[in-house]
Design an enzyme around this catalytic site. Sequence first.
Site, PDB file in Angstrom:
ATOM      1  N   HIS A   1      -9.966  -0.237   3.174  1.00 47.95           N
ATOM      2  CA  HIS A   1      -9.502   0.960   3.879  1.00 47.95           C
ATOM      3  C   HIS A   1     -10.624   1.630   4.671  1.00 47.95           C
ATOM      4  O   HIS A   1     -10.361   2.288   5.686  1.00 47.95           O
ATOM      5  CB  HIS A   1      -8.917   1.974   2.891  1.00 47.95           C
ATOM      6  CG  HIS A   1      -7.465   1.778   2.580  1.00 47.95           C
ATOM      7  ND1 HIS A   1      -6.470   2.021   3.491  1.00 47.95           N
ATOM      8  CD2 HIS A   1      -6.837   1.350   1.455  1.00 47.95           C
ATOM      9  CE1 HIS A   1      -5.286   1.766   2.935  1.00 47.95           C
ATOM     10  NE2 HIS A   1      -5.480   1.354   1.704  1.00 47.95           N
TER      11      HIS A   1
ATOM     12  N   HIS B   1      -9.087  -4.107  -2.025  1.00 51.33           N
ATOM     13  CA  HIS B   1      -8.091  -3.458  -1.166  1.00 51.33           C
ATOM     14  C   HIS B   1      -8.576  -2.075  -0.738  1.00 51.33           C
ATOM     15  O   HIS B   1      -8.533  -1.724   0.444  1.00 51.33           O
ATOM     16  CB  HIS B   1      -6.752  -3.356  -1.917  1.00 51.33           C
ATOM     17  CG  HIS B   1      -5.679  -2.618  -1.160  1.00 51.33           C
ATOM     18  ND1 HIS B   1      -4.637  -3.257  -0.521  1.00 51.33           N
ATOM     19  CD2 HIS B   1      -5.500  -1.292  -0.932  1.00 51.33           C
ATOM     20  CE1 HIS B   1      -3.862  -2.347   0.074  1.00 51.33           C
ATOM     21  NE2 HIS B   1      -4.371  -1.147  -0.169  1.00 51.33           N
ATOM     22  N   GLU B   2      -9.045  -1.286  -1.693  1.00 48.19           N
ATOM     23  CA  GLU B   2      -9.427   0.099  -1.373  1.00 48.19           C
ATOM     24  C   GLU B   2     -10.656   0.136  -0.461  1.00 48.19           C
ATOM     25  O   GLU B   2     -10.708   0.941   0.474  1.00 48.19           O
ATOM     26  CB  GLU B   2      -9.652   0.903  -2.658  1.00 48.19           C
ATOM     27  CG  GLU B   2      -8.472   0.948  -3.617  1.00 48.19           C
ATOM     28  CD  GLU B   2      -7.131   1.287  -2.976  1.00 48.19           C
ATOM     29  OE1 GLU B   2      -7.103   1.957  -1.926  1.00 48.19           O
ATOM     30  OE2 GLU B   2      -6.099   0.859  -3.520  1.00 48.19           O
TER      31      GLU B   2
ATOM     32  N   CYS C   1       0.849  -1.186   0.000  1.00 47.41           N
ATOM     33  CA  CYS C   1       0.000   0.000   0.000  1.00 47.41           C
ATOM     34  C   CYS C   1       0.886   1.238   0.000  1.00 47.41           C
ATOM     35  O   CYS C   1       1.886   1.271   0.713  1.00 47.41           O
ATOM     36  CB  CYS C   1      -0.880  -0.018   1.248  1.00 47.41           C
ATOM     37  SG  CYS C   1      -1.974   1.394   1.371  1.00 47.41           S
TER      38      CYS C   1
END
Length: 136
Positions: free
Chosen positions: A130, A126-127, A85
Amino acid sequence: MVKQIVRDPMFLQLKSEPATEDDRQVVQDLIDTLNANRDRCVGMAANMIGVRKQIIVVAMGPFSVPMINPVITKKTGKYETEESCLSLEGVRPCTRYKEIEVDYLDQNFEKKHGKYTDFTAQIIQHEIQHFSGELI
Ligand SMILES: [Zn+2]
């Protein structure tokens, strides 16, 4: 406007809230910031530019595609992998799905639904992770 990348783990561990139409500038700033980092980054969540709202932008070929309040509605093909990241040092193990479906709003706040596979699906997962404040 290109923003500075947040690397403070205390901030990145805070949860993100749903975005509203008042966040249009954040969407544009996130696109601009990803475009400025495309050589080393394929996606970005708004908390990486210091805004705790549920907005991501994902590199799809030459395009940087924003997704507002994205929710994964279907996922198949579980696998284990490792990711890095831009906001964090090193590489971390994670569980991903090969095919996903996503409900989201586009840059005009119109409702959309998309199916994504492989690397694009991985970036989206992945995003979205967050938003939960997990460090991945
Ligand atoms: Zn990340």
